[in-house]
Enzyme design. Structure first.
Site, PDB file in Angstrom:
ATOM      1  CG  ASP A 315      -1.887   1.107   1.284  1.00 30.73           C
ATOM      2  OD1 ASP A 315      -2.343   1.518   0.215  1.00 30.73           O
ATOM      3  OD2 ASP A 315      -2.183   1.580   2.392  1.00 30.73           O
ATOM      4  CB  THR A 737      23.038 -37.288  14.280  1.00 26.02           C
ATOM      5  OG1 THR A 737      21.968 -38.224  14.036  1.00 26.02           O
ATOM      6  CG2 THR A 737      24.292 -38.056  14.611  1.00 26.02           C
ATOM      7  CG  ASP A 738      18.292 -36.824  12.623  1.00 25.34           C
ATOM      8  OD1 ASP A 738      19.372 -36.615  12.030  1.00 25.34           O
ATOM      9  OD2 ASP A 738      17.435 -37.628  12.219  1.00 25.34           O
TER      10      ASP A 738
END
Length: 848
Positions: A315, A737-738
């Site tokens: 706008d 790890t994850d």
């Protein structure tokens, strides 16, 4: 029933509703009509219940995979993993629920906005009622003379609209041009009048906006779409490989229960169950960083979506420009003065006491000082002191701009009003487009410009008339022009120069007002005030662009992001602002009336070439954004008015203004700019890109590690070895790890080229731009290292062969995580301590 009420005169509209302008409706008739039409408020429809919102969160693909993982972990007797994964599921669902539920509150904000009390004629008496009780045919009194209404909330225009009762001939007019209509949710800024209610509830413009908001579907963000696709793909791959390992194990003669547990653990290993947790925490940390930079995130997933934005639709008023009028040019006989810096960013004017004590320009340029004095005296606005040398204007924005301009030239309105008291006036007339005030002169005026007028007059001067208004209206009643300190007869050349200057300023999108005066020996007859005037000069004013926006637009362009202006303002004004900010160089603009004549396919064919859309309605804004989306764009839309709410919901990212924005626009948005600064969007886009880059790094890291682990599980039996990893070892590796290393990757800093490359297209997956090949290659390497070490120890007769496979895979992924921090720079270039969280997680994983 007709909807173009602006084409009817007052009498015709009253007859249509069988109403009386002096008596209104009877109480009995009003009650009857209300029972037929219902209350005057937007109706909520198609809303989602809290249970529906919660169910949508729990049935997302990644959440279903997590639930399956938790059940499997519990089935394997791994209570810790089952509880941890269950907690992740609960956190993900609750966060999503809270954000979605808040988004549903936009319609409630509309209801709140549309229930003021009004003065309505019932049974011939003015009565105060809730606007909820209005019915078609009611006659209401509007108050703030000549009626002016601030319609920015609906049209986006900062300038109040002068209202009249005359019917308008055109069948289709934009909202801002319907001069005989008043709308719910707008503000009377000046004058008073009687109005006939022709529509209520969902038939009002606010009601139409409420309907548009509810029609806009909730769509997934690019991140949600990509992760959903990834989750489904990995789920299929996991089941296939787990089934294959299960069959191989049975063929080798392994125990059925053992192979079932092993196959299940492999399937779980393939799916990066830490991904939702990493994503949520990464998004939450990113949202905190954005908040510190004045960007409030209302829905976590949009943090990443900002990084995918290809088009920012904005706008104009209050977003690209200041939400105020400012005099930028004074023109007197070809002499221009630039007052661009007239006001501070917050709309105030700052001056010192020294400024107040001296009229710097008065002695230097009499015509300019006369113009400034005339603009301030023929004026009803005021300056209100705030302290610390700051002042705010109170009153009509245009008149306030003239008062500020006078202050910057050394003339204070309160001082002028005391020196030249007003004794008569001719109020603003919408037909003549001008107003006049009569002022008594003191015995010793003390102002060089006024002294000159008095000195040149052939008869005693006791009063001065100042008239301001549209230039054409002033020229019609002006016989002279003030040139070189005296009044010259307005011959064709002088008149042509004034008209040329007026046209030049208007072509630049400015609102132009002129000032004229007349010296008199007595108070004139009111009918004779606006005659034989002497034209002085012109004010050129505009809502100025925000100072920081041009640089921000340049930066987004370098990042491959296009900026489009969508405004309810006049096309000339929009084009000039767009040119100044670097949004559009081709001078192309499409208006709302042109959009009405276009088919959607025609709009899609031109929407990529046009950066300015003017005089548009809320429906048009949605149409434009939808056309861009169907051309494959990820669209952000900024806005602050009620009229912006539907398109804020429609856009991929709805951005509301925190200071000037309405509650409706904020509730409909995904992101709120707390400082109303367009440049803050750039910071948010950079943060979004960084977050998506980090999520991509984690996914590649996790999937590559899982490929390595699955390869070990799949190939080892063919080498004559038993199943190499126990289910508990596999799940423990995934958790380390994850879960832990992934969190460290999620807070990696921006890379140097983050804002110098094109955004990721919606069709690009997580493994695009070579990431898939790299992931597979790294996974093969990790698998080969694990298999090699395991084979060495196994065939040498060592009982620690499984431990070596487990340990080698764990350490390989620690190294992989450190190497995954950047696609270009090495760990040595980045430095080990530049991401302390990841370094800490690597140490913790090593210890565990």
């Amino acid at each position: 029933m007709t909807t173009n009420w602006y084409t009817l005169d007052s009498e015709s509209a009253l007859r249509h509703f069988k109403s009386n302008p002096t008596l209104g409706l009877s109480t009995v008739e009003a009650a009857k009509r209300q029972s037929e039409s219902g209350p005057n408020e937007p109706l909520e429809k198609n809303g989602r219940t809290p249970l529906q919102i919660l169910w949508e969160q729990l049935t997302a693909t990644m959440v279903l995979i997590l639930i399956a993982a938790a059940v499997i972990a519990a089935f394997l007797g791994d209570a810790k993993n089952a509880i941890a994964i269950g907690a992740i599921v609960l956190l993900y669902a609750l966060l999503g629920f809270v954000q979605e539920y808040r988004a549903e509150q936009a319609i409630a904000a509309l209801k709140k906005l549309s229930v003021p009390t009004v003065r309505v004629l019932r049974d011939g008496k003015l009565t105060e009622l809730s606007a909820r009780e209005l019915v078609p045919g009611d006659v209401i009194q509007l108050e703030a003379g000549n009626l002016r209404v601030q319609e920015a909330a609906l049209t986006g225009e900062s300038e109040p609209t002068q209202k009249s009762t005359a019917p308008l001939s055109m069948a289709e007019l934009p909202l801002g041009d319907r001069r005989n209509m008043g709308y719910m949710g707008t503000i009377v800024s000046q004058g008073r009048g009687l109005a006939l209610v022709v529509a209520i509830g969902m038939q009002t413009e606010l009601g139409k906006i409420a309907n548009l908001i509810q029609q806009v579907p909730q769509e997934e963000t690019p991140l949600q779409q990509r992760l959903d696709k990834l989750g489904k793909t990995l789920a299929v791959v996991g089941v296939v490989i787990a089934g294959l390992i299960f069959v191989i194990g049975l063929y080798r003669g392994d125990e059925l229960r053992h192979m079932l547990l092993t196959a299940v653990s492999v399937a779980v290993a393939i799916v990066p169950e830490g991904l939702p947790a990493v994503v949520i925490i990464t998004l939450a940390l990113g949202a905190q960083r954005m908040l510190a930079r004045k960007a409030l995130i209302r829905k976590l997933p949009v943090v990443e979506t900002l990084g995918s934005v290809t088009v920012i639709c904005s706008d104009k008023t209050g977003t690209l420009t200041e939400n105020r009028m400012t005099v930028v040019v004074l023109d007197v006989a070809g002499h221009f003065v630039d007052l661009t810096e007239a006001m501070e960013r917050d709309g105030s004017v700052q001056v010192t006491e020294g400024d107040r004590d001296q009229a710097q320009l008065a002695a230097e340029d009499e015509p300019l000082s006369l113009l400034a004095m005339g603009g301030a005296l023929c004026n009803d606005a005021r300056l209100i002191e705030q302290g610390d040398g700051h002042y705010h204007t109170l009153g009509d924005p245009t008149e306030g701009a003239l008062v500020v301009a006078a202050v910057k030239l050394g003339f204070w309105k309160d001082t002028l009003d005391v020196s030249f008291p007003r004794v008569a006036e001719v109020p603003f007339d919408s037909d003549c487009k001008r107003m006049s005030t009569v002022h008594r002169l003191p015995a010793q005026p003390g102002f060089p410009a006024i002294n000159r007028i008095v000195g040149l007059s052939e008869s005693p001067v006791t009063h001065l008339v100042f008239t301001k208004g549209a230039v054409d209206g002033l020229l019609a009643v002006s016989s002279h022009v003030w040139v070189n300190g005296k009044a010259e007869i307005m011959e064709a050349g002088l008149k042509g120069r004034i008209e040329s200057a007026n046209a030049s300023l208007a072509a630049k999108g400015m609102r132009v007002l002129g000032v004229a005066f007349r010296a008199l020996a007595e108070v004139p007859n009111p009918l004779d005030i606006e005659n034989e005037l002497t034209f002085v000069g012109l004010f050129g004013m505009i809502a100025p662009p925000r100072a920081e926006v041009k640089d921000a637009i340049g930066l987004t362009a370098s990042a491959g992001i296009r900026t489009v202006m969508i405004t309810g303002d006049h096309p000339l004004t929009a084009l000039e602002i767009a040119r100044e900010l670097g949004i559009s160089a081709n001078g192309k603009a499409i208006t709302g009336s042109e959009l009405e004549r276009m088919s959607f396919d025609e709009l899609k064919s031109v929407v990529e070439d046009v950066n300015v859309f003017a005089r548009v309605s809320p429906e048009h804004k949605i149409k434009i954004v939808q056309a861009l989306q169907e051309r494959g764009q990820i669209v952000s839309m900024t806005g602050d008015g009620v009229n912006d709410a539907p398109v804020l919901r429609r856009a991929n990212i709805g951005v509301a203004m925190g200071i000037t924005g309405t509650d409706v626009s904020k509730e409909a948005s995904d992101l709120v700019l707390l400082d109303d600064n367009f440049a803050t969007i750039v910071a948010a886009v950079q943060e979004g890109r960084t977050i998506y880059d980090n999520i991509r790094k984690f996914v590649r890291f996790s999937v590559a590690g899982n490929i390595g682990k699955v390869l070990v599980m799949l190939i080892a039996p063919f080498l004559g070895k038993p199943i190499p990893l126990l289910p508990l070892q596999m799940l423990w590796l995934n958790l380390l790890t994850d879960g832990l290393l992934g969190l460290g990757l999620g807070v990696e800093r921006s890379e140097a080229d983050t804002m110098k490359r094109a955004p990721y297209a919606p069709t690009e997956g997580v493994f695009s731009r070579g990431a898939g090949a790299q992931t597979v290659w790294v996974g093969l390497l990790i698998g080969a290292i694990g298999l090699g070490l395991g084979a060495w120890y196994y065939f040498s007769g060592s009982p620690a062969w499984q431990t070596m496979i487990f340990t080698s895979l764990a350490f390989a992924q620690v190294g992989q995580a450190l190497a995954s921090r950047s696609n270009r720079a090495s760990i040595f270039a980045l430095g080990l301590t530049s991401n302390p969280l990841l370094l800490g997680m690597a140490v913790l994983v090593t210890v565990l």
